[in-house]
Design an enzyme around this catalytic site. Structure first.
Site, short mmCIF file in Angstrom:
data_model
loop_
_atom_site.label_atom_id
_atom_site.label_comp_id
_atom_site.label_asym_id
_atom_site.label_seq_id
_atom_site.Cartn_x
_atom_site.Cartn_y
_atom_site.Cartn_z
N GLY A 46 -2.22 2.52 41.86
CA GLY A 46 -1.44 2.08 43.01
C GLY A 46 -2.13 2.48 44.30
N GLN A 51 -3.23 4.38 53.06
CA GLN A 51 -4.37 5.01 52.39
C GLN A 51 -5.71 4.36 52.72
OE1 GLN A 51 -2.19 4.89 48.42
NE2 GLN A 51 -3.37 6.77 48.24
N CYS A 96 -2.74 11.14 43.12
CA CYS A 96 -2.82 10.24 44.27
C CYS A 96 -4.29 10.09 44.68
CB CYS A 96 -2.02 10.83 45.43
SG CYS A 96 -2.03 9.81 46.90
N LEU A 97 -4.72 8.86 44.94
CA LEU A 97 -6.11 8.63 45.32
C LEU A 97 -6.46 9.31 46.64
CD1 LEU A 97 -6.57 4.88 44.31
CD2 LEU A 97 -7.40 6.92 43.12
N HIS A 138 6.37 6.14 44.51
CA HIS A 138 5.27 6.91 45.11
C HIS A 138 4.60 6.07 46.22
CE1 HIS A 138 1.44 9.48 44.48
NE2 HIS A 138 1.05 8.51 45.27
N GLU A 139 4.37 4.78 45.94
CA GLU A 139 3.68 3.93 46.93
C GLU A 139 4.59 3.64 48.13
OE1 GLU A 139 0.64 3.84 46.51
OE2 GLU A 139 0.64 4.37 44.39
N HIS A 142 4.47 6.44 50.47
CA HIS A 142 3.29 6.41 51.34
C HIS A 142 3.59 5.64 52.63
CE1 HIS A 142 -0.13 8.26 49.39
NE2 HIS A 142 0.09 7.63 48.26
#
Ligand code: NI
Length: 174
Positions: A46, A51, A96-97, A138-139, A142
């Site tokens: 995701g 990000q 998380c990226l 989660h996204e 963000h």
């Protein structure tokens, strides 16, 4: 295609609130494609606009198992909104990226229904449980400037941010 670079903590853009998209046009579609590519390259499941340094409410996900050569199953969302969430909770390990190499258990509503616009501007409803439910929540977090580490103690949170900063300094991540 736009080549996006994934931004890491503690960049302040990750704490910003992204703004709604007025319409789905070619620019938004190109952004979705570019974000999917950055997510696949990472690799991750995701990615949200913040990000890659953009502050519109766009996110992409793909939970297919690419290592097992499963066919890609991208989901692109603009203006996602949780319209229902279960009282039952679910705990799952998240990463998380933007916080590479760091993982922690996070508790969230087990099931959610999310209204969104797809890449054609059509309104869709996603009913999610399990990993997809954690991922979409989660996204969406963000887009509201919230990271999974914000659910942890400040001690754990600071430790994870410091580890990422150290990896950056050592050139382990760029
Ligand atoms: Ni993330």
């Amino acid at each position: 295609m736009v080549d996006y670079k994934i931004i890491h903590v503690p960049d302040p853009v990750l704490k910003e609130i992204a703004q709604p998209v007025d319409k789905i046009d070619d620019d938004v579609r190109a952004q979705m494609e570019g974000m999917l590519q950055a997510m696949y390259d990472a690799p991750g499941i995701g990615l949200a606009a913040n990000q890659v340094g953009l502050l519109n409410r766009v996110l992409v996900m793909d939970l297919s198992n690419r290592q097992m050569n499963e066919e890609k199953a991208p989901i692109c969302m603009a203006n996602p909104e949780v319209v229902w969430q279960s009282e039952a909770l679910s705990q799952m390990e998240e990463g998380c990226l933007s916080i590479p190499g760091q993982y922690a258990e996070v508790e969230r509503p087990a099931e959610v229904k999310v209204k969104y616009w797809d890449k054609n501007g059509e309104e869709q409803l996603l009913e999610a449980d399990g990993l997809l439910s954690h991922c979409v929540q989660h996204e969406i977090d963000h887009l509201n400037g919230v990271l999974f580490i914000d659910y942890l103690s400040s001690l754990k949170r600071n430790m994870m941010v410091k580890r990422v900063q150290k990896m950056k300094k050592q050139g382990v991540i760029i």
